[in-house]
Design a protein around this motif. Sequence first.
Motif, short mmCIF file in Angstrom:
data_model
loop_
_atom_site.label_atom_id
_atom_site.label_comp_id
_atom_site.label_asym_id
_atom_site.label_seq_id
_atom_site.Cartn_x
_atom_site.Cartn_y
_atom_site.Cartn_z
N ALA A 97 0.80 -1.22 0.00
CA ALA A 97 0.00 0.00 0.00
C ALA A 97 0.84 1.27 0.00
N VAL A 98 2.09 1.22 0.44
CA VAL A 98 2.91 2.43 0.52
C VAL A 98 4.30 2.17 -0.07
N THR A 99 4.91 3.26 -0.50
CA THR A 99 6.33 3.26 -0.82
C THR A 99 7.04 3.88 0.37
N PRO A 100 7.79 3.09 1.15
CA PRO A 100 8.36 3.62 2.40
C PRO A 100 9.37 4.73 2.17
N ALA A 101 9.37 5.68 3.09
CA ALA A 101 10.43 6.69 3.13
C ALA A 101 11.55 6.23 4.05
N ARG A 102 11.18 5.52 5.12
CA ARG A 102 12.15 4.96 6.07
C ARG A 102 11.55 3.70 6.68
N ILE A 103 12.42 2.80 7.11
CA ILE A 103 11.99 1.59 7.83
C ILE A 103 12.91 1.43 9.04
N TYR A 104 12.31 1.29 10.21
CA TYR A 104 13.07 1.09 11.44
C TYR A 104 12.63 -0.22 12.09
N PRO A 105 13.51 -0.87 12.85
CA PRO A 105 13.14 -2.13 13.51
C PRO A 105 12.38 -1.93 14.82
N PHE A 106 12.15 -0.67 15.18
CA PHE A 106 11.47 -0.34 16.42
C PHE A 106 10.78 1.01 16.26
N ASP A 107 10.09 1.43 17.29
CA ASP A 107 9.44 2.73 17.32
C ASP A 107 10.52 3.81 17.39
N SER A 108 10.71 4.55 16.30
CA SER A 108 11.79 5.55 16.26
C SER A 108 11.56 6.66 17.28
N GLY A 109 10.29 6.97 17.57
CA GLY A 109 10.01 8.00 18.57
C GLY A 109 10.44 7.58 19.96
N ALA A 110 10.23 6.30 20.30
CA ALA A 110 10.66 5.81 21.60
C ALA A 110 12.18 5.86 21.73
N PHE A 111 12.89 5.53 20.63
CA PHE A 111 14.35 5.65 20.66
C PHE A 111 14.75 7.10 20.86
N HIS A 112 14.14 7.99 20.10
CA HIS A 112 14.46 9.42 20.16
C HIS A 112 14.31 9.97 21.58
N HIS A 113 13.29 9.48 22.28
CA HIS A 113 13.02 9.98 23.64
C HIS A 113 13.75 9.19 24.72
N GLY A 114 14.70 8.34 24.32
CA GLY A 114 15.57 7.67 25.27
C GLY A 114 14.99 6.47 25.99
N ARG A 115 13.90 5.91 25.49
CA ARG A 115 13.27 4.79 26.19
C ARG A 115 14.04 3.48 26.04
N PHE A 116 14.96 3.43 25.08
CA PHE A 116 15.74 2.21 24.88
C PHE A 116 17.19 2.37 25.35
N LYS A 117 17.49 3.43 26.02
CA LYS A 117 18.89 3.75 26.32
C LYS A 117 19.56 2.71 27.21
N ALA A 118 18.79 1.96 27.99
CA ALA A 118 19.39 0.92 28.84
C ALA A 118 20.04 -0.18 28.01
N PHE A 119 19.69 -0.29 26.74
CA PHE A 119 20.21 -1.36 25.89
C PHE A 119 21.27 -0.86 24.90
N MET A 120 21.46 0.45 24.85
CA MET A 120 22.29 1.05 23.81
C MET A 120 23.57 1.67 24.36
N HIS A 121 24.61 1.70 23.55
CA HIS A 121 25.77 2.54 23.84
C HIS A 121 25.32 3.99 23.68
N HIS A 122 25.85 4.88 24.51
CA HIS A 122 25.34 6.24 24.53
C HIS A 122 25.59 7.00 23.22
N GLN A 123 26.50 6.49 22.38
CA GLN A 123 26.76 7.16 21.11
C GLN A 123 25.93 6.60 19.95
#
Length: 270
Positions: A97-123
Amino acid sequence: MKQGEKRSPRPGKTAFATLVRASAPAPVTMPMTHVTDAYRFRDIMAGGALAPAPCRIFGSELVYLFYGRPAYRATAEMESNGSDAYWPICFVLEPGAVTPARIYPFDSGAFHHGRFKAFMHHQMIKEDFELEIDPSSPGRLLRLFWRDEKSYFNADGASDFVPDPIDFETKAYRDLISYRGRGNFDERGSAIEIQSEAPVTLKGNTIAVILPSEFATDAIVARIEQDFGALALPFDVVRRHGPTEAVGQIYTIVRDLLGGAKKDGRGKCW
């Protein structure tokens, strides 16, 4: 960089996307979902399309969808105020139904707001996890990290894939989707996100519309079934329940749809 897009601190790394591209394709392609509230639903029905809306994170207008799961919460974080304008409604869309502009494996907004930071390197930045814009990317990711489409849908049943010791992005993502403890995120942490910059026309692209029974009037059902060529699938809502409770019912209906419960077999994935 696209016009209006917010600049990241550096270009994204490509190791994660390269790994996904090299993995085996999935045998089926799952539908996409878009969950909205009844207030926005009125405009969608009038226009016959999902229209892009301003996104502060990417600095452009986008339509957000999820691969295979009705994972987005239009207003789930809000307490119920008794208004049926907040009730959730789910569009289940054909895979193409769509031609994607971007594809992420998770909610990009949650990443942006730091909700996954416990699993990520800070950089690490969200662009380190951005997938290639290819119709097969979501399925390849799913089959790499999950046993099958049903286990992905239920967010339960990770594959036995073991990342390379220094593939830090892949290890971080595997740990994120495997986590079972308390956290400030939900199943959107492992839901594949698809963004579109163009409106999504509903006619011919919609498998089903899942909506509260109160809204399933003859006129709305006719619009869904005759104009869009889709199934109208109502569910009952308990007054004073918040949107979160209704999302559970939507999940059940989508699970049945993907399991082939409907006679025409549209949307069947297992």
